[in-house]
Design a protein around this motif. Structure first.
Motif, short mmCIF file in Angstrom:
data_model
loop_
_atom_site.label_atom_id
_atom_site.label_comp_id
_atom_site.label_asym_id
_atom_site.label_seq_id
_atom_site.Cartn_x
_atom_site.Cartn_y
_atom_site.Cartn_z
N GLU A 29 68.49 9.51 38.20
CA GLU A 29 67.81 10.28 37.12
C GLU A 29 66.42 9.67 36.91
OE1 GLU A 29 68.64 12.36 34.89
OE2 GLU A 29 70.31 13.09 36.17
N ARG A 32 64.14 10.97 39.59
CA ARG A 32 63.93 12.40 39.37
C ARG A 32 62.89 12.76 38.83
NH1 ARG A 32 65.53 16.84 36.62
NH2 ARG A 32 66.74 15.44 35.12
N SER A 33 62.68 12.04 37.84
CA SER A 33 61.41 12.31 36.78
C SER A 33 60.86 11.19 36.60
CB SER A 33 61.96 13.21 35.77
OG SER A 33 60.93 13.27 34.82
N ASN A 34 59.52 11.00 36.48
CA ASN A 34 58.76 10.03 36.24
C ASN A 34 58.39 10.03 34.36
OD1 ASN A 34 56.86 11.96 35.78
ND2 ASN A 34 55.54 11.21 37.10
N SER A 35 59.13 11.07 34.04
CA SER A 35 58.91 11.34 32.38
C SER A 35 60.03 10.61 31.57
CB SER A 35 58.89 12.76 32.18
OG SER A 35 60.08 13.43 32.40
N LYS A 36 60.87 9.73 32.51
CA LYS A 36 61.88 8.86 31.73
C LYS A 36 61.46 7.49 31.90
CE LYS A 36 65.48 12.51 32.43
NZ LYS A 36 66.60 12.63 32.76
N ASN A 45 64.47 9.91 27.14
CA ASN A 45 63.79 10.99 27.58
C ASN A 45 62.48 10.93 26.77
OD1 ASN A 45 62.68 13.25 28.96
ND2 ASN A 45 64.58 14.66 28.51
N PRO A 49 61.06 17.11 32.00
CA PRO A 49 60.59 16.98 33.50
C PRO A 49 59.92 18.22 33.82
CG PRO A 49 62.98 16.95 33.43
CD PRO A 49 62.52 16.89 31.88
N ASP A 50 59.09 18.03 34.86
CA ASP A 50 58.49 19.21 35.27
C ASP A 50 59.14 20.28 35.69
OD1 ASP A 50 55.89 19.26 34.37
OD2 ASP A 50 55.10 18.17 36.05
N ASP A 51 60.37 19.91 36.55
CA ASP A 51 61.45 20.93 37.07
C ASP A 51 62.22 21.67 36.39
OD1 ASP A 51 63.03 18.75 36.45
OD2 ASP A 51 63.65 18.28 38.21
N TRP A 52 62.00 21.39 35.16
CA TRP A 52 62.62 22.58 34.11
C TRP A 52 61.93 23.70 33.88
CZ3 TRP A 52 64.45 19.20 29.20
CH2 TRP A 52 65.51 18.68 29.33
N GLU A 385 67.00 21.86 29.12
CA GLU A 385 66.46 22.57 30.12
C GLU A 385 66.83 24.14 29.49
OE1 GLU A 385 66.22 23.95 34.96
OE2 GLU A 385 67.54 22.29 34.03
#
Length: 486
Positions: A29, A32-36, A45, A49-52, A385
């Motif tokens: 996790e 997967r995302s640098n926003s965490k 959180n 994350p951008d992939d949403w 998401e």
């Protein structure tokens, strides 16, 4: 035992989150995302994350897909209005203004591409994000949020009106014998277009998935532009053609108004700057190969092709018809009346079919910006998401909203210059000012002066186009056929 914690976030909201039992899950996790962020083994959180979201959900693009997106979003029905600008400007000033505008907007695209990764470790994959980074949260949203959403939504409405109108003309030409029995109304053709556009969007969850659709749209847009100017050359000039701009208007005030009108036609012909950063956001970036280099290849290739469409259509169209180009009717209707007795029905039908497909594909790109913002608002409220069912519902509701606006205001193409002028600074002004705010070049250096002058001129051009559009409407009037599409 319920492995959940309750966290008070920055907005004083209580957020319940599950603590994963598997250490590998925690590690994946975080990667997967640098926003965490991790605090004492607990993942908190900070931002979705951008992939949403549709714009950056899939980052597998390349220079080819960027080229397809740029051509599909850059060439539209507004291209056919360029010969009309030459009617009021003449040969020299028409070619000069078209060339200067082309170079100017190409320069601002280059600025946007270079600013996409201007901060190490950060990608500005949306115009709004770049505006916030340049001007701050409040001013950035004030300057960009409404214009971006307004321009994307307004473009979809105009595409619906143009595409639905092209469908009506296509049916009338190809089914001349059966069209008089039970013809569909214009409102019904709008509905057919919206249903097709939304149906396609349901199978395109993100911007990268639109690549094949954009390829088809790019081929169609280039094809109908090429067919038209070749057709003009083949048919030759009309009888008694006049190329004198002074004969198009009779007074000095009318001359000034017509010049502003012509400048507006040229300026709004160049569209798509509000989706350039989004298109670049679909391209992967590595230390060895940044997305900027790949995107520049796509920009160069696409705008060479766009130039090969814009300039021949403008020059050859003016050469063929001169001052006889209709001013009051739409370009599709004008083409139908002009070429109906000179061109075979299958060829005219092919042109209209290509226009329809081009409008449907461009609808996918511009609507994706709206979908992205709506899904981001959902994620901010729900902290999750957007589910697939909600995502499809958003698309269907947006299609209904677009259809309603198209039927309620079917005269919006007559306001195209006013609509485009309000958001024109996104193309010609803001990129220059954002470059100064982010790059912070030495004050009064050459690059500083170039961008500050172009930024101010871009804002001034937007105001001039608005003045010209309002002036033109006051003099010619507006057939405001609310809820009565023709």
């Amino acid at each position: 035992m319920d492995n959940r914690i309750h966290i008070l976030n920055d907005e004083d909201e209580i957020v319940s989150m599950r603590i994963p039992d598997d250490k590998h899950t925690i590690t994946s996790e975080i990667e997967r995302s640098n926003s965490k962020e991790e605090h004492n083994g607990i993942i908190i959180n900070q931002s979705p994350p951008d992939d949403w979201f549709p714009i950056t959900q899939s980052i597998r693009g390349n220079s080819w897909t960027a080229t397809f997106h740029l051509i599909s979003s850059g060439i539209g029905i507004q291209t056919l209005s360029l010969p009309l600008a030459f009617v009021f400007l003449g040969w020299f000033w028409g070619i000069f203004c078209l060339s200067v505008t082309f170079i100017w907007q190409l320069y601002t695209i280059g600025l946007l591409v270079s600013l996409h990764e201007s901060v190490p470790g950060t990608r500005y994959s949306r115009y709004l994000q770049l505006s916030v980074a340049a001007f701050g949260v409040k001013m950035g949203k004030l300057f960009a949020l409404f214009p971006v959403m307004y321009l994307s939504g307004g473009t979809c409405v105009l595409l619906t009106i143009s595409g639905g109108g092209a469908m009506k003309l296509f049916y009338r030409i190809m089914c001349d014998d059966c069209s008089s029995k039970n013809p569909l109304t214009t409102t019904q053709w709008f509905l057919v277009f919206v249903c097709l556009a939304i149906f396609v969007s349901l199978f395109c969850p993100n911007l990268h998935s639109v690549s094949l659709v954009s390829f088809l749209g790019a081929v169609m847009a280039v094809s109908y532009c090429t067919i038209l100017w070749i057709l003009f050359v083949a048919k030759g000039r009309a009888d008694d053609v006049v190329y004198d701009p002074s004969e198009a208007v009779s007074s000095d005030a009318g001359r000034a108004r017509s010049i502003l009108y012509a400048l507006g036609l040229i300026a709004v012909a160049f569209r798509g700057h509000n989706v350039v950063l989004e298109i670049q956001g679909t391209i992967p970036s590595t230390p060895n190969r940044s997305s900027t280099k790949v995107m520049r290849k796509g920009v160069v290739a696409s705008y060479l092709i766009i130039a090969m469409c814009f300039f021949p259509v403008a020059i050859v169209g003016y050469w063929a018809f001169g001052n006889k180009i209709p001013v009051t009717t739409g370009m599709l209707i004008a083409l139908s009346k002009t070429l109906h007795h000179q061109t075979s029905k299958p060829l005219l039908g092919l042109i209209y079919a290509q226009v329809i497909i081009s409008c449907i594909t461009a609808f996918q790109i511009y609507s994706m910006v709206v979908f992205d913002n709506l899904e981001r608002a959902y994620a901010k409220i729900k902290h999750q998401e957007c589910p697939n069912l909600i995502r499809k519902g958003i698309r269907i509701l947006y299609g209904g909203f677009t259809f309603f606006i198209s039927v309620a205001f079917p005269f919006l193409p007559s306001l195209a210059l006013l609509i485009g002028g309000i958001a024109l600074h996104l193309t010609f002004g803001y990129p220059c000012l954002m470059w100064i705010a982010i790059k912070k070049p030495p004050t009064k250096s050459l690059r500083w002066w170039v961008n500050i002058v172009l930024g101010c001129l871009g804002t001034g051009l937007s105001l001039l186009v608005i003045v010209g559009a309002v002036w033109n409407l006051v003099c010619r009037g507006l057939d405001a056929n609310f809820f009565h599409p023709r």
